[in-house]
Enzyme design. Structure first.
Site, PDB file in Angstrom:
ATOM      1  N   SER A   8     -69.354 -31.092  47.922  1.00 25.63           N
ATOM      2  CA  SER A   8     -70.425 -31.731  48.693  1.00 25.63           C
ATOM      3  C   SER A   8     -69.941 -32.556  49.895  1.00 25.63           C
ATOM      4  O   SER A   8     -70.564 -32.493  50.953  1.00 25.63           O
ATOM      5  CB  SER A   8     -71.284 -32.593  47.770  1.00 25.63           C
ATOM      6  OG  SER A   8     -71.872 -31.772  46.796  1.00 25.63           O
ATOM      7  N   THR A  14     -74.160 -35.678  40.227  1.00 23.20           N
ATOM      8  CA  THR A  14     -73.674 -34.517  39.495  1.00 23.20           C
ATOM      9  C   THR A  14     -73.308 -34.915  38.067  1.00 23.20           C
ATOM     10  O   THR A  14     -73.549 -36.041  37.640  1.00 23.20           O
ATOM     11  CB  THR A  14     -72.530 -33.814  40.275  1.00 23.20           C
ATOM     12  OG1 THR A  14     -72.213 -32.596  39.601  1.00 23.20           O
ATOM     13  CG2 THR A  14     -71.276 -34.664  40.367  1.00 23.20           C
ATOM     14  N   LYS A  19     -77.129 -36.437  35.783  1.00 21.47           N
ATOM     15  CA  LYS A  19     -78.388 -35.919  36.339  1.00 21.47           C
ATOM     16  C   LYS A  19     -79.605 -36.365  35.540  1.00 21.47           C
ATOM     17  O   LYS A  19     -80.690 -36.495  36.086  1.00 21.47           O
ATOM     18  CB  LYS A  19     -78.342 -34.391  36.406  1.00 21.47           C
ATOM     19  CG  LYS A  19     -77.427 -33.882  37.503  1.00 21.47           C
ATOM     20  CD  LYS A  19     -77.562 -32.372  37.660  1.00 21.47           C
ATOM     21  CE  LYS A  19     -76.600 -31.881  38.724  1.00 21.47           C
ATOM     22  NZ  LYS A  19     -76.769 -30.459  39.019  1.00 21.47           N
ATOM     23  N   ASP A  66     -81.770 -28.856  43.293  1.00 23.41           N
ATOM     24  CA  ASP A  66     -81.150 -27.684  42.663  1.00 23.41           C
ATOM     25  C   ASP A  66     -82.134 -26.535  42.541  1.00 23.41           C
ATOM     26  O   ASP A  66     -81.805 -25.388  42.792  1.00 23.41           O
ATOM     27  CB  ASP A  66     -80.648 -28.029  41.248  1.00 23.41           C
ATOM     28  CG  ASP A  66     -79.313 -28.761  41.281  1.00 23.41           C
ATOM     29  OD1 ASP A  66     -78.582 -28.611  42.280  1.00 23.41           O
ATOM     30  OD2 ASP A  66     -79.014 -29.485  40.311  1.00 23.41           O
ATOM     31  N   GLY A 110     -79.339 -18.246  29.416  1.00 18.27           N
ATOM     32  CA  GLY A 110     -78.952 -19.643  29.266  1.00 18.27           C
ATOM     33  C   GLY A 110     -80.164 -20.530  29.074  1.00 18.27           C
ATOM     34  O   GLY A 110     -81.289 -20.156  29.446  1.00 18.27           O
ATOM     35  N   GLY A 163     -79.307 -27.213  31.379  1.00 18.83           N
ATOM     36  CA  GLY A 163     -79.955 -27.896  32.501  1.00 18.83           C
ATOM     37  C   GLY A 163     -80.199 -26.960  33.677  1.00 18.83           C
ATOM     38  O   GLY A 163     -81.282 -26.978  34.292  1.00 18.83           O
ATOM     39  N   ARG A 216     -77.969 -18.062  23.443  1.00 18.21           N
ATOM     40  CA  ARG A 216     -77.224 -17.956  22.192  1.00 18.21           C
ATOM     41  C   ARG A 216     -77.892 -18.817  21.110  1.00 18.21           C
ATOM     42  O   ARG A 216     -78.150 -18.363  20.005  1.00 18.21           O
ATOM     43  CB  ARG A 216     -75.784 -18.444  22.456  1.00 18.21           C
ATOM     44  CG  ARG A 216     -74.891 -18.439  21.258  1.00 18.21           C
ATOM     45  CD  ARG A 216     -73.511 -18.912  21.663  1.00 18.21           C
ATOM     46  NE  ARG A 216     -73.518 -20.294  22.137  1.00 18.21           N
ATOM     47  CZ  ARG A 216     -72.425 -20.955  22.516  1.00 18.21           C
ATOM     48  NH1 ARG A 216     -71.257 -20.365  22.515  1.00 18.21           N
ATOM     49  NH2 ARG A 216     -72.515 -22.203  22.920  1.00 18.21           N
ATOM     50  N   LYS A 253     -82.968 -23.731  21.634  1.00 20.23           N
ATOM     51  CA  LYS A 253     -82.980 -24.293  22.991  1.00 20.23           C
ATOM     52  C   LYS A 253     -83.797 -23.410  23.940  1.00 20.23           C
ATOM     53  O   LYS A 253     -84.501 -23.910  24.822  1.00 20.23           O
ATOM     54  CB  LYS A 253     -81.549 -24.465  23.516  1.00 20.23           C
ATOM     55  CG  LYS A 253     -80.927 -25.759  22.974  1.00 20.23           C
ATOM     56  CD  LYS A 253     -79.428 -25.825  23.185  1.00 20.23           C
ATOM     57  CE  LYS A 253     -79.026 -26.092  24.606  1.00 20.23           C
ATOM     58  NZ  LYS A 253     -77.537 -26.042  24.748  1.00 20.23           N
ATOM     59  N   TYR A 294     -70.201 -19.751  41.521  1.00 25.07           N
ATOM     60  CA  TYR A 294     -69.655 -19.292  42.809  1.00 25.07           C
ATOM     61  C   TYR A 294     -68.128 -19.195  42.791  1.00 25.07           C
ATOM     62  O   TYR A 294     -67.505 -18.708  43.733  1.00 25.07           O
ATOM     63  CB  TYR A 294     -70.134 -20.175  43.970  1.00 25.07           C
ATOM     64  CG  TYR A 294     -69.791 -21.635  43.823  1.00 25.07           C
ATOM     65  CD1 TYR A 294     -68.557 -22.118  44.218  1.00 25.07           C
ATOM     66  CD2 TYR A 294     -70.708 -22.528  43.277  1.00 25.07           C
ATOM     67  CE1 TYR A 294     -68.237 -23.453  44.082  1.00 25.07           C
ATOM     68  CE2 TYR A 294     -70.399 -23.865  43.134  1.00 25.07           C
ATOM     69  CZ  TYR A 294     -69.165 -24.323  43.536  1.00 25.07           C
ATOM     70  OH  TYR A 294     -68.850 -25.639  43.380  1.00 25.07           O
TER      71      TYR A 294
HETATM   72  P1  ATR Z   1     -75.802 -26.622  32.376  1.00 27.57           P
HETATM   73  O1  ATR Z   1     -76.452 -27.949  32.581  1.00 27.57           O
HETATM   74  O2  ATR Z   1     -74.723 -26.307  33.384  1.00 27.57           O
HETATM   75  O3  ATR Z   1     -76.769 -25.526  32.271  1.00 27.57           O
HETATM   76  P2  ATR Z   1     -75.469 -26.898  29.523  1.00 27.57           P
HETATM   77  O4  ATR Z   1     -76.718 -27.688  29.464  1.00 27.57           O
HETATM   78  O5  ATR Z   1     -74.294 -27.382  28.777  1.00 27.57           O
HETATM   79  O6  ATR Z   1     -74.965 -26.733  31.029  1.00 27.57           O
HETATM   80  O7  ATR Z   1     -75.805 -25.391  29.098  1.00 27.57           O
HETATM   81  C1  ATR Z   1     -74.809 -24.446  28.922  1.00 27.57           C
HETATM   82  C2  ATR Z   1     -75.453 -23.082  28.669  1.00 27.57           C
HETATM   83  O8  ATR Z   1     -74.378 -22.149  28.560  1.00 27.57           O
HETATM   84  C3  ATR Z   1     -76.226 -23.028  27.376  1.00 27.57           C
HETATM   85  O9  ATR Z   1     -77.267 -22.110  27.518  1.00 27.57           O
HETATM   86  C4  ATR Z   1     -75.166 -22.491  26.411  1.00 27.57           C
HETATM   87  O10 ATR Z   1     -75.666 -21.826  25.270  1.00 27.57           O
HETATM   88  P3  ATR Z   1     -76.014 -22.650  23.957  1.00 27.57           P
HETATM   89  O11 ATR Z   1     -77.322 -23.317  24.214  1.00 27.57           O
HETATM   90  O12 ATR Z   1     -76.087 -21.615  22.886  1.00 27.57           O
HETATM   91  O13 ATR Z   1     -74.900 -23.614  23.753  1.00 27.57           O
HETATM   92  C5  ATR Z   1     -74.474 -21.494  27.297  1.00 27.57           C
HETATM   93  N1  ATR Z   1     -73.145 -21.144  26.781  1.00 27.57           N
HETATM   94  C6  ATR Z   1     -72.035 -21.886  26.838  1.00 27.57           C
HETATM   95  N2  ATR Z   1     -71.001 -21.237  26.298  1.00 27.57           N
HETATM   96  C7  ATR Z   1     -71.477 -20.026  25.864  1.00 27.57           C
HETATM   97  C8  ATR Z   1     -70.910 -18.887  25.244  1.00 27.57           C
HETATM   98  N3  ATR Z   1     -69.605 -18.858  24.930  1.00 27.57           N
HETATM   99  N4  ATR Z   1     -71.700 -17.825  24.988  1.00 27.57           N
HETATM  100  C9  ATR Z   1     -73.008 -17.850  25.304  1.00 27.57           C
HETATM  101  N5  ATR Z   1     -73.605 -18.888  25.907  1.00 27.57           N
HETATM  102  C10 ATR Z   1     -72.855 -19.970  26.188  1.00 27.57           C
END
Ligand code: ATR
Length: 480
Positions: free
Chosen positions: A239, A282, A286, A322, A346, A349, A370, A374, A437
């Site tokens: 940034s 960041t 957040k 964002d 996913g 956040g 996964r 959530k 990215y």
């Molecule tokens: P962000 O704010 O960057 O989105 P986060 O809130 O920690 O970060 O979310 C991470 C996402 O990546 C979640 O959807 C997580 O899945 P879970 O909710 O099951 O934890 C996903 N994620 C992280 N590692 C993973 C993996 N090895 N396989 C599949 N999904 C994964």
């Protein structure tokens, strides 16, 4: 305004001269660290011919240097430095009382930088302590203190700003102190120190090029608008480059500074003290920042995350750029997203911001995660579908495949070899959007591209969210 001082830690005088000459566009003063020179070189101090005023510093181990010999020898070398007439300043620590050297320096027109270092934190009453070390009008007092947390940073600025209209050098060391090195002109520090890239002489030193060309620190004064970013860690973010280059291109005053932070209350107090116009937020703040603000946008409320804070009529307002950064590249690609069937991988956040933006544009969304609970939480909030992230969902994904958005950190180091959708065969007409990215193309994007899909990575999103912040901070469009 402040001056950029290059601290040179080469082993020989010749190398030191070369280093100075490679930075000549970006520096005002040079500090020659005698304690880094090889012993033979101590006889060559008068060969240090450069076109800048030079500080001779012979630093002891206790004060962060390499010299471990006796004081008489150290004083003798500094005396020779003064007599050589190649030095405009000598640095003497507060406990080095050498009256003959002080008199000699004054007679030769060499100024003394009277310094003290605290690697354990910030001493009580820093401003009083700083002014008390000065032994004569020929001396400029200098304090270099380690800033360990946001409370230290706040205390540092409060104290530094107490000393007005007096020559002084004040520096906060460490990651928490990087902003104090950039804002030297704001706090009236006579100079700020810098080092050759990859050769930092003290914790938190930056390159003179970065200080001069990106942060324009020679132009910073008490009126310069200050913007910044808070996070922990924050030093790696892109940034500052995006925002500062915007001010440079528009030729407007302003500096955007990284603030490593561990306490939001202290940071907000600092932001008020420094009259910061706005700041980016960041990881990991957040969500936590929201309770410290006066008002937040609907987007912030819905997503539960705020990455942009700016001041308007004395109030701190929160926005989420964002989701706008996320959706704008898609709108450019498709024009209208109404009725588009979109899968979002996913449920963190980033996914929440993406889903909010997609629903707002009228898309129909399927969330894949996964951890199914959530996914269900977000789906219930924004009225969309959800499924587990595995082959069980293949048929439904096929129906939600106009666009497939990847929002997890899978695909990024250390999971750069993993494709979170490895059970799914791309048809080739899906549009794939990965918000990562780095790497530029994740395995997810590569696999899709091989199948003929159009692909987009997160670079545009990063830029767009920055441009939106830029507008809120400066009231000007970003000069793309
Ligand atoms: P962000 O704010 O960057 O989105 P986060 O809130 O920690 O970060 O979310 C991470 C996402 O990546 C979640 O959807 C997580 O899945 P879970 O909710 O099951 O934890 C996903 N994620 C992280 N590692 C993973 C993996 N090895 N396989 C599949 N999904 C994964």
């Amino acid at each position: 305004m402040s001056r950029i001082c290059l601290t040179v830690t080469e082993k020989t005088i010749d190398e030191a001269i070369k280093t100075v000459s490679s930075y000549k566009e970006d520096i005002d003063i040079v500090e020659l660290r005698i304690d880094y020179l090889e012993e033979d070189e101590l006889n060559n101090l008068d060969g240090f011919e450069v076109d800048f005023p030079v500080i001779a510093t012979y630093r002891k181990v206790n004060d962060g240097g390499l010299y471990s010999g006796n004081e008489e020898f150290r004083i003798e070398i500094l005396k020779e430095a003064v007599l050589s007439e190649k030095f405009k300043y000598i640095d003497l620590e507060e406990d080095l009382i050498a009256p003959a050297l002080e008199v000699l320096s004054r007679d030769k027109g060499v100024r003394i930088i009277r310094s003290f270092h605290d690697f354990n934190g910030i001493p009580k009453d820093l401003s009083k302590k700083l002014m008390s070390v000065k032994r004569s009008e020929n001396e400029i007092p200098k304090a270099a203190v380690n800033l360990r947390n946001s409370a230290d940073v706040l205390e540092f600025y409060k104290e530094a700003l107490l000393i007005k209209d007096e020559e002084k050098i004040v520096i906060g060391m460490g990651n928490f102190g990087v902003n104090t090195r950039i804002l030297a002109g704001k706090i009236g520090s006579y100079l700020t120190f810098s080092s050759k890239e990859g050769n930092e002489a003290a914790p938190g030193h930056m390159s003179p090029r970065v200080l001069n060309r990106l942060y324009r620190i020679r132009e910073i004064n008490n009126d310069t608008p200050i913007m910044g970013i808070i996070g922990n860690p924050v030093m790696h973010t892109k940034s500052p480059k995006i925002h500062n280059e915007g001010y440079i291109k528009l030729d407007i005053p302003g500096v955007y500074v990284p603030f490593e932070t561990d306490n939001l209350e202290k940071f907000i107090e600092l932001a008020n003290l420094l009259e910061i116009k706005g700041f980016s937020v960041t990881v990991p703040f957040k969500n936590d920042i929201i309770e410290h603000l006066d008002l937040v946008s609907e987007g912030v409320e819905q997503i539960g995350a705020c990455n942009t804070v700016y001041k308007e009529e004395g109030k701190w307002l929160g926005e989420n750029s964002d989701y706008i950064g996320f959706i704008d590249p898609l709108k450019r690609e498709f024009g209208n997203l109404k009725g588009k069937k979109v899968s979002v991988i996913g449920a963190g956040g980033a996914a929440k911001a993406a889903v909010y933006a997609l629903i707002k544009e009228g898309a129909e969304v399927l969330i894949l995660n996964r951890t199914i609970e959530k996914a269900a939480d977000i789906a219930n909030k924004f009225w969309c579908y959800y499924e587990p992230l595995n082959s069980y969902s293949t048929d439904l994904i096929k129906r939600f495949s106009d666009i497939i958005v990847q929002t997890t950190n899978v695909g990024m180091h250390p999971m750069e070899h993993i494709n979170p959708l490895n059970f799914y065969n791309f048809k080739g007409n899906e549009f794939l959007y990965d918000i990562i990215y780095a790497p530029e193309k994740t395995v997810f994007l590569k696999k899709g591209e091989q199948a003929g899909c159009r692909i987009l990575n997160g670079w545009d999103m990063l830029l767009e969210q920055g441009y939106k912040q830029f507008k809120l901070f400066t009231n000007r469009e970003y000069p793309v």
